[in-house]
Write a protein that holds these residues in place. Structure first.
Motif, mmCIF file in Angstrom:
data_model
loop_
_atom_site.group_PDB
_atom_site.id
_atom_site.type_symbol
_atom_site.label_atom_id
_atom_site.label_comp_id
_atom_site.label_asym_id
_atom_site.label_seq_id
_atom_site.Cartn_x
_atom_site.Cartn_y
_atom_site.Cartn_z
ATOM 1 N N ALA A 128 0.749 -1.024 0.027
ATOM 2 C CA ALA A 128 0.229 -0.421 0.199
ATOM 3 C C ALA A 128 0.897 1.388 -0.180
ATOM 4 O O ALA A 128 1.075 2.057 -0.635
ATOM 5 N N VAL A 129 1.858 1.020 0.936
ATOM 6 C CA VAL A 129 3.059 2.279 0.690
ATOM 7 C C VAL A 129 2.845 2.976 -0.880
ATOM 8 O O VAL A 129 3.386 3.903 -1.096
ATOM 9 N N ARG A 130 3.960 1.579 -0.996
ATOM 10 C CA ARG A 130 4.492 1.790 -2.014
ATOM 11 C C ARG A 130 3.390 2.416 -3.175
ATOM 12 O O ARG A 130 3.609 3.254 -4.623
ATOM 13 N N GLU A 131 2.285 2.387 -3.582
ATOM 14 C CA GLU A 131 1.685 2.267 -4.416
ATOM 15 C C GLU A 131 0.472 3.247 -4.084
ATOM 16 O O GLU A 131 0.224 4.741 -4.958
ATOM 17 N N ARG A 132 0.261 3.716 -2.566
ATOM 18 C CA ARG A 132 -0.327 5.159 -2.820
ATOM 19 C C ARG A 132 0.822 6.233 -2.142
ATOM 20 O O ARG A 132 -0.261 7.777 -2.753
ATOM 21 N N VAL A 133 1.967 6.555 -2.089
ATOM 22 C CA VAL A 133 2.797 7.530 -1.196
ATOM 23 C C VAL A 133 3.551 7.775 -2.857
ATOM 24 O O VAL A 133 4.335 8.885 -2.417
ATOM 25 N N THR A 188 9.521 8.341 -4.127
ATOM 26 C CA THR A 188 10.669 8.685 -3.004
ATOM 27 C C THR A 188 10.031 8.612 -1.976
ATOM 28 O O THR A 188 9.788 8.079 -0.767
ATOM 29 N N ALA A 189 8.424 9.157 -1.750
ATOM 30 C CA ALA A 189 8.056 9.362 -0.575
ATOM 31 C C ALA A 189 8.789 7.732 0.336
ATOM 32 O O ALA A 189 8.397 7.918 1.335
ATOM 33 N N GLY A 190 8.039 6.738 -0.558
ATOM 34 C CA GLY A 190 7.669 5.296 0.178
ATOM 35 C C GLY A 190 9.383 5.098 0.002
ATOM 36 O O GLY A 190 9.687 4.213 1.380
ATOM 37 N N LEU A 191 10.222 5.503 -0.393
ATOM 38 C CA LEU A 191 11.256 5.737 0.067
ATOM 39 C C LEU A 191 12.258 5.795 1.231
ATOM 40 O O LEU A 191 12.428 4.803 1.923
ATOM 41 N N ILE A 192 11.633 7.223 1.589
ATOM 42 C CA ILE A 192 11.882 7.492 2.996
ATOM 43 C C ILE A 192 11.190 6.607 3.540
ATOM 44 O O ILE A 192 11.278 6.972 5.147
ATOM 45 N N LEU A 223 -0.559 6.771 7.775
ATOM 46 C CA LEU A 223 -1.953 7.021 6.001
ATOM 47 C C LEU A 223 -1.981 6.027 4.763
ATOM 48 O O LEU A 223 -2.996 6.431 4.321
ATOM 49 N N PRO A 224 -0.867 5.864 4.372
ATOM 50 C CA PRO A 224 -1.638 4.728 3.666
ATOM 51 C C PRO A 224 -2.465 3.793 3.158
ATOM 52 O O PRO A 224 -3.111 3.505 3.101
ATOM 53 N N ILE A 225 -2.325 3.253 4.651
ATOM 54 C CA ILE A 225 -3.978 2.688 5.589
ATOM 55 C C ILE A 225 -5.020 2.868 5.556
ATOM 56 O O ILE A 225 -5.887 2.567 5.118
ATOM 57 N N LEU A 226 -4.875 4.388 5.895
ATOM 58 C CA LEU A 226 -6.162 4.405 5.840
ATOM 59 C C LEU A 226 -6.579 5.090 4.249
ATOM 60 O O LEU A 226 -7.713 4.636 3.899
ATOM 61 N N LEU A 227 -5.901 5.367 4.006
ATOM 62 C CA LEU A 227 -6.290 5.262 2.461
ATOM 63 C C LEU A 227 -6.563 4.357 1.224
ATOM 64 O O LEU A 227 -7.337 4.384 0.152
ATOM 65 N N VAL A 228 -5.550 3.389 1.460
ATOM 66 C CA VAL A 228 -6.195 2.165 1.320
ATOM 67 C C VAL A 228 -7.918 1.807 1.423
ATOM 68 O O VAL A 228 -8.395 1.214 0.881
#
Lengths: 407, 131
Positions: free
Chosen positions: A69-74, A77-81, A356-361
């Motif tokens: 979810a992190v990779r797909e939604r943020v 770059t933000a995912g790598l951070i 945040l990505p969990i909430l978005l997905v």
């Protein structure tokens, strides 16, 4: 059969929730502020239940774990951070847990600490390599239940239950306001440590949850983390009833175990040491897997405990490298208890990018279909996201201003 | 944002590292509390050994761990520079930490002796002014 499945999930959750960070922060909070911070445990437990339920539901419906979810939604770059922050904290936590295992083994055997670190690393590697997911849950989950000795100890110490109840209501009865908030942030961070949701969601995918398991996921999250919170209560009450009146700051795992020995004698001590050993050992495995899951999910590698080493070679290499790095850190002689305090505070900084990505997905119909968040989940998720952002901004300044909780 | 985060992390390490510098009144008070805490925990441990069955290995290892902490305080407070007017108090605190370390050393050397533990318990209480 369903009851048995719930029981396994509950046991796994207890092992994952009460790690070295919770042991240290809860006992120290009780010894410093009595029962004043019990309300923070309640807040933290509700938070981890809300987000674990969400990411378990995502795993069951979309077959995606948190870092997918992190990779797909943020974005990359933000995912790598997020990945770097998560892995640094994960590694610190893993090293602290491994050190905690070695300390417990030393308290039980008297053997040299550095040899026991090597033994702990070797044993963890073997357990992860040869033991099935179910047996890992059973061994470390059932072992973690020995920590219930602290609940008995708390009752035996005869605390003022009126004061305990008062602790469930947020209030401030200290001149050291900064230290109070430092502990509050630390307790929230320890309760909502990111590795718990990485492990939990990946475990859901590993166990091939489907929409039929939505109820099971909810029961696991509520009852499992609820019991973890109950143990946190017990540790804080022991700190407040035993250590605070005597002016003792419990800064070692031995001191925390002594909290069970004083009211319950040798049996209490043995149960406490075994419980701490297996809970911390279980947390070592959780963090180890969480680190390997994160790498594999972010970079799109094959992953999974149920695959053979050859079936997911980079995943297998990932946890092995993490284990060696943790060995490299803890063998330097760094104090695992201090390390866990840093790990908990730094993990707080990484919380928003995890949650945040969990909430978005969980709100995305393309992933979740009719299983998107309901109103209650969104309200709670939103409120907790605000709380998480606030504590992530204040964690490091508070750590500096309180000299890492030393006042 | 990344630079700010890095700066904060660096500040954290600097702040923590500064703990090993000059001892001021605040640091002395905090160290004094920690030393008293060690003594009171020693009293609790000695009480358990004197009055109940206690795992000898645990008592030895834990007393050894507390010895190390007390000895570290002794070393640090004996040598670290201090702010003016509190040097004598700091060195006195170092001596006290040394006395407490010596008590832990005795306890760790013979953790199965209730008689020795009973003898050491009031000494811990006295050093830490425990309740």
């Amino acid at each position: 059969m369903k009851i048995f499945q719930v029981a396994l999930g509950i046991l796994a959750a207890i092992g994952g929730f009460v790690d070295i960070g919770d042991l240290v922060f809860n006992s120290a909070a009780g010894a410093t502020f009595g029962y004043q911070l019990l309300w923070v445990v309640v807040i933290g437990v509700i938070g981890i239940i809300v987000y674990s339920e969400m990411c378990g539901r995502i795993a069951a419906i979309s077959k995606k774990a948190v870092f997918d979810a992190v990779r797909e939604r943020v974005g990359f770059t933000a995912g790598l951070i997020t990945l770097i922050a998560a892995q640094v904290v994960n590694l610190m936590t893993l090293a602290a847990e491994v050190g905690g295992v070695a300390i417990c083994l030393r308290l039980l055997s008297g053997l040299p600490y550095r040899w026991l670190i090597l033994l702990a690393i070797f044993a963890l590697g073997v357990v992860v390599w040869v033991t099935s997911f179910e047996w890992i849950e059973r061994i470390f989950g059932y072992g973690g239940l020995c920590l219930l000795v602290f609940a008995v100890a708390a009752i035996k110490l005869e605390p003022d239950w009126g004061d305990v109840a008062h602790g469930l209501v947020p209030h401030l009865e200290t001149k050291d306001t900064l230290l109070y908030f430092y502990f509050a942030v630390g307790l929230l961070g320890a309760a909502m440590t990111p590795y718990e949701v990485y492990f939990y969601s990946s475990g859901g995918v590993e166990e091939e949850w489907t929409e039929k398991d939505i109820g099971l996921n909810r029961a696991n999250a509520i009852i499992g983390y609820g019991l973890g919170g109950f143990l946190s209560f017990a540790l804080m009450i022991v700190g407040g009833a035993l250590f605070l009146p005597q002016g003792i700051e419990p800064e070692t795992l031995g001191s925390i175990a002594l909290g069970a020995q004083i009211p319950l004698g040798e049996t209490g001590l043995v149960l406490a040491l075994v419980g701490i050993l297996l809970a911390v050992g279980g947390a070592s495995i959780d963090t180890l897997f969480a680190g390997a899951y994160n790498f594999a999910q972010f970079f799109g590698w094959e992953w999974g405990r149920y695959r053979s080493a050859a079936g997911a070679p980079r995943f297998t290499l990932g946890w092995m490298v993490l284990l060696v790095l943790a060995l490299g850190i803890v063998i330097t002689g760094v104090d695992p208890v201090q390390l866990t305090e840093y790990a908990v505070i730094f993990s707080v900084v990484a919380l928003p990018l995890t949650y945040l990505p969990i909430l978005l997905v969980a709100n995305d119909r393309a992933y979740m279909g009719s299983y998107v968040n309901g109103r209650l989940a969104n309200v709670l998720g939103g409120v907790y996201l605000v709380v998480i952002v606030v504590i992530s901004l204040t964690a490091i300044p508070l750590m500096i201003l309180t000299n890492v909780g030393q006042g | 944002v990344r630079r700010a985060t890095l700066l904060l992390v660096l500040l954290a390490f600097v702040a923590v590292g500064c703990n090993g510098g000059t001892v001021d009144q605040h640091a002395l008070d905090k160290d004094s509390e920690a030393i008293d805490s060690l003594a009171c925990e020693g009293a609790l441990l000695a009480h358990e050994i004197a009055n109940t069955a206690s795992l000898t290995t645990f008592s030895r290892v834990h007393a050894g761990e507390l010895y190390t902490r007390a000895a570290n305080f002794q070393d640090a407070l004996s040598t670290r520079p201090t702010t003016p007017r509190i040097e004598q108090a700091v060195r006195e605190e170092a001596k006290k930490a040394g006395r407490i370390a010596a008590l832990f050393d005795q306890l760790a050397a013979d953790p199965s002796s209730p008689r020795l533990a009973a003898k050491l318990e009031p000494r811990f209480v006295k050093q830490g002014e425990c309740e």
